[in-house]
Design a protein around this motif. Structure first.
Motif, PDB file in Angstrom:
ATOM      1  N   LEU A  35       0.770  -1.128  -0.090  1.00  0.00           N
ATOM      2  CA  LEU A  35       0.112  -0.069  -0.002  1.00  0.00           C
ATOM      3  C   LEU A  35       0.981   1.134   0.125  1.00  0.00           C
ATOM      4  O   LEU A  35       1.907   1.342   0.725  1.00  0.00           O
ATOM      5  CB  LEU A  35      -0.848  -0.064   1.098  1.00  0.00           C
ATOM      6  CG  LEU A  35      -1.736  -1.006   1.175  1.00  0.00           C
ATOM      7  CD1 LEU A  35      -2.487  -1.058   2.619  1.00  0.00           C
ATOM      8  CD2 LEU A  35      -3.028  -0.857   0.381  1.00  0.00           C
ATOM      9  N   ASN A  70      -8.480   8.407   3.990  1.00  0.00           N
ATOM     10  CA  ASN A  70      -7.223   7.337   3.975  1.00  0.00           C
ATOM     11  C   ASN A  70      -6.278   7.827   5.022  1.00  0.00           C
ATOM     12  O   ASN A  70      -4.935   7.099   4.990  1.00  0.00           O
ATOM     13  CB  ASN A  70      -6.403   7.395   2.471  1.00  0.00           C
ATOM     14  CG  ASN A  70      -7.412   6.954   1.439  1.00  0.00           C
ATOM     15  OD1 ASN A  70      -8.417   5.971   1.625  1.00  0.00           O
ATOM     16  ND2 ASN A  70      -7.452   7.503   0.562  1.00  0.00           N
ATOM     17  N   LEU A  72      -5.322   8.258   9.349  1.00  0.00           N
ATOM     18  CA  LEU A  72      -5.934   7.902  10.732  1.00  0.00           C
ATOM     19  C   LEU A  72      -5.696   8.911  11.769  1.00  0.00           C
ATOM     20  O   LEU A  72      -6.241   9.156  12.826  1.00  0.00           O
ATOM     21  CB  LEU A  72      -4.986   6.681  11.273  1.00  0.00           C
ATOM     22  CG  LEU A  72      -5.045   5.226  10.525  1.00  0.00           C
ATOM     23  CD1 LEU A  72      -4.250   4.386  10.966  1.00  0.00           C
ATOM     24  CD2 LEU A  72      -6.715   4.845  10.522  1.00  0.00           C
ATOM     25  N   GLY A 117      -1.074   6.801   8.091  1.00  0.00           N
ATOM     26  CA  GLY A 117      -2.203   6.082   7.270  1.00  0.00           C
ATOM     27  C   GLY A 117      -1.853   4.677   7.454  1.00  0.00           C
ATOM     28  O   GLY A 117      -1.314   4.373   8.556  1.00  0.00           O
ATOM     29  N   GLU A 118      -2.655   3.826   6.875  1.00  0.00           N
ATOM     30  CA  GLU A 118      -2.826   2.447   7.230  1.00  0.00           C
ATOM     31  C   GLU A 118      -1.387   1.788   7.430  1.00  0.00           C
ATOM     32  O   GLU A 118      -1.085   0.844   8.114  1.00  0.00           O
ATOM     33  CB  GLU A 118      -3.780   1.669   6.323  1.00  0.00           C
ATOM     34  CG  GLU A 118      -5.076   2.079   6.243  1.00  0.00           C
ATOM     35  CD  GLU A 118      -5.747   1.498   7.512  1.00  0.00           C
ATOM     36  OE1 GLU A 118      -5.298   0.328   7.968  1.00  0.00           O
ATOM     37  OE2 GLU A 118      -6.860   1.809   7.925  1.00  0.00           O
ATOM     38  N   ASN A 119      -0.533   2.110   6.444  1.00  0.00           N
ATOM     39  CA  ASN A 119       0.740   1.537   6.286  1.00  0.00           C
ATOM     40  C   ASN A 119       1.951   2.343   6.688  1.00  0.00           C
ATOM     41  O   ASN A 119       3.190   2.018   6.169  1.00  0.00           O
ATOM     42  CB  ASN A 119       0.725   1.193   4.673  1.00  0.00           C
ATOM     43  CG  ASN A 119       0.606   2.380   3.773  1.00  0.00           C
ATOM     44  OD1 ASN A 119      -0.167   3.331   4.278  1.00  0.00           O
ATOM     45  ND2 ASN A 119       1.341   2.373   2.710  1.00  0.00           N
TER      46      ASN A 119
END
Lengths: 402, 271
Positions: A35, A70, A72, A117-119
């Motif tokens: 990602l 997208n 956090l 982010g998520e990644n």
């Protein structure tokens, strides 16, 4: 041959990437291959927070284009000139502002914003160095200064006018007309007058007004050779009240009539004070009860007890929450500013009269501002009259606090 | 002494002892017998004081006098003690004297010489006790009054003048699209146009007339007098609403006391 070399290089790069990623993940790392990172925040600006005592730096930034879907949240990093960045705060998506109130003045700081982010976390560029400095004047309060200047000027002008002998008119205030009658009634009945100056200290303006009125009441009491009883809940009020009554008796030509026991300290505790005052009421049965000053939950208890013993009651307070009880249970009530007007009205002191007239100037300004502002707003909202915009801007500048 | 008061006092004492004995038996498991007896005593004593204070509703009586004097004495001593330990010991001594800090076992902070000003003013206030130096107490009083006035002036000017005016500048006509639209979409909904218009109009008019009521430089006659009377009506309506609201709050206090008596003490309702 070339193809084999290229293939080998790609395999090598892939192997290294995977091993680095695995290590990052194992260490709580922030990146993966699959990602992309979120887009970083832009235009990070750090600046001194103006008009404070040098303890705050404000940080602003533009949102990440990936906010809010997208990401956090954001991480605020801070560093001194040549130091390493440390995370100082985590914020929710959508935030674009942070006030750093944990800085030392005269030390330069720079900031960086991380987008979570998520990644992983993508970092913005660094801000310019910012230094928290203190300012002597808060120019954001210019309109407060203006109005203070206008009011103080009016008050001083009226005081000078009153001192020069000009008669300043003040309308009659209902409760005050009854004051002398109430003292006379107590004298005829041979019972004391109970004066309650509220439960706040001398640093409350209502207590000050009450003590001023006490001076006039005590003067009438001294003239009539009546008795006054004043339980208080603050030591400073005890001192001020004794001083005031003593002066009144002296100015009435009866210094021998003054007795320190007229004013008695009870307790600072609100309901302990109320219990004691209620006891005094039912045992000594004062003919007149005066409640002037700052009152809280005790107002109704006192006024109801006074009512039950058949005393004539005059109350005055500027606490809106307690006025209903006094209005319901007392014979006369001085509402809000009437309490302050009463002290000027009774004392006929040029300073107080001037102050009262100066406040009336403030009321005229308030009414004028209210009428003009409301009219301009109505015309602007209902008919979009363009000419009203400058009036609204002017009103906003004059009557908005920052 | 008359028989009546003796009988009543004896009956109250008997009830007190019975309650003490009963409540001492209901202490939680694991507590010592001393704790149980103390718990029973304090619970009974709290109930006795509550009833003694409430007895004032009937008339003044010795039980009320006892509770009143106890309350006044304990609270006066409590506030004095609290003032000494939180103001002098906790705040003053650690900044002016290492010896006093050690004496009272509080951590010494640092010498801050401006902290000598409050005790000096305090001593000046106490000079009132001296027949010759009484006038010195006026300096401390003047300092307190002057500082209060100076600090409060800008604060009140902002909160009670500037912000009040800006909050009251409201458009009288809300969502105005002309009379046709107004009558076509007429509604008495709380969020509707008609209610918003009436509400804003009343706020502006009420504030204006209220200010007129508190205007002291002109006699309240004619149109000015009528506006002033409307102002006082607005105030009275507000007071009425406030009265009801506050009485509801007081009822909850009564409920709290009744819950103590009926649940914690008598145990005849479940908490």
């Amino acid at each position: 041959m070339l193809n084999r070399v290229l293939l080998l290089c790609l395999a090598l790069v892939w192997t290294v990437s995977v091993s680095v990623t695995a290590q990052d993940v194992a260490e709580g790392g922030i990146d993966t291959l699959s990602l992309p990172l979120p887009a970083p925040a832009q235009n990070v600006v750090a600046a001194n927070h103006v008009y404070d005592d040098g303890e705050v730096i404000d940080v602003n930034w533009d949102k990440s284009p990936d906010d809010p879907e997208n990401i956090l949240g954001y991480i605020v990093y801070r560093a001194e000139t040549d130091g390493a960045f440390d995370s100082i705060r985590t914020l929710l998506p959508g935030e674009t502002f942070f006030s750093d109130d944990n800085v030392e003045d005269e030390i330069p700081y720079k900031y960086q914003i991380g987008v979570i982010g998520e990644n992983g976390v993508s970092l913005s560029g660094e801000s310019e160095l910012a230094v928290a400095t203190w300012e002597l004047f808060n120019f954001g309060m210019w309109n407060t200064f203006l109005w203070m200047f206008v009011f103080c000027g009016s008050v001083i002008g009226f005081i000078i006018s009153a001192k020069s002998g000009r008669k300043l008119y003040i309308r009659k205030i209902g409760g005050l007309e009854a004051l002398e009658e109430a003292v006379g009634r107590a004298t005829e009945m041979g019972r004391p007058i109970l004066f309650i100056p509220g439960i706040l200290d001398m640093d409350d303006v209502q207590t000050l007004a009450a003590i001023t009125i006490l001076g006039k009441v005590a003067r009438v009491v001294a003239d009539y050779d009546s008795k006054i009883r004043m339980p208080v809940s603050r030591s400073l009020v005890l001192t001020a009240a004794r001083e005031t009554i003593k002066e009144s008796y002296t100015s009435a030509g009866r210094p021998d009539g003054y007795n320190e026991d007229m004013v008695q300290y009870v307790t600072d505790e609100q309901f302990g004070y109320v219990a004691a005052v209620n006891g005094i009421m039912v045992r000594e049965k004062p003919a007149t009860c005066l409640y002037l000053g700052a009152f809280f939950a005790e107002s109704l208890i006192l006024a109801e007890t006074g009512n039950s013993i058949g005393a004539i009651q005059i109350a005055g307070t500027a606490r809106p929450g307690q006025l209903p009880f006094f209005v319901a249970a007392c014979d006369y009530t001085l509402i809000g500013e009437e309490l302050f007007a009463a002290s000027a009205y009774l004392s006929e002191d040029p300073k107080q009269l001037g102050s009262l007239k100066g406040q009336d100037v403030g009321k005229v300004i308030a009414m004028f501002g209210l009428l003009v502002g409301t009219a301009a707003m109505t015309l602007s909202v209902a008919w979009q009259v363009p000419a009203t915009q400058w009036i609204l801007d002017l009103m906003n500048n004059l009557f908005t606090t920052n | 002494m008359r028989k009546g008061p003796i009988i009543i006092t004896a009956a109250v004492a008997l009830f007190f002892v019975i309650s003490w004995i009963i409540k001492s038996g209901g202490a939680p498991e694991g507590s010592s017998s001393y704790d149980a007896i103390a718990e029973g005593f304090w619970l009974t004593f709290a109930a006795f004081l509550t009833l003694a204070i409430l007895s004032f509703l009937y008339k003044d009586n010795p039980f009320y006098k006892f509770a009143e004097h106890l309350y006044v004495g304990v609270s006066a001593a409590y506030w004095m003690s609290l003032g000494f330990w939180t103001t002098l010991v906790a705040n003053l001594f650690p900044r002016i004297s290492m010896t006093l800090s050690e004496w009272f076992q509080v951590e010494f902070i640092s010498y801050q010489y401006h902290f000598w000003v409050p005790p000096i003013l305090g001593v000046l206030l106490l000079m009132r006790l001296s027949p010759k130096g009484g006038w010195l107490s006026r300096w401390a009083l003047a300092f307190i009054v002057g500082t209060t006035a100076g600090l409060n002036l800008p604060r009140f000017l902002r909160s009670d003048f500037i912000e009040q005016i800006s909050s009251t500048m409201l458009p009288i006509l809300v969502n105005w699209q002309g009379f046709g639209d107004f009558f076509t979409n007429f509604s008495l909904s709380a969020s509707g146009q008609f209610v918003s218009i009436v509400s804003n109009f009343l706020v502006v008019l009420g504030v204006l007339c209220g200010i007129i009521y508190f205007f002291f430089s002109k006699e309240h006659k004619g149109a000015f007098g009528a506006a002033s009377r409307f102002g006082i009506w607005v105030l009275m309506v507000t007071f009425g609403a406030s009265f009801g609201y506050t009485v509801m709050g007081r009822i909850s206090l009564l409920v709290g006391r009744l819950t103590f008596l009926l649940d914690d003490w008598l145990g005849i309702i479940s908490g």
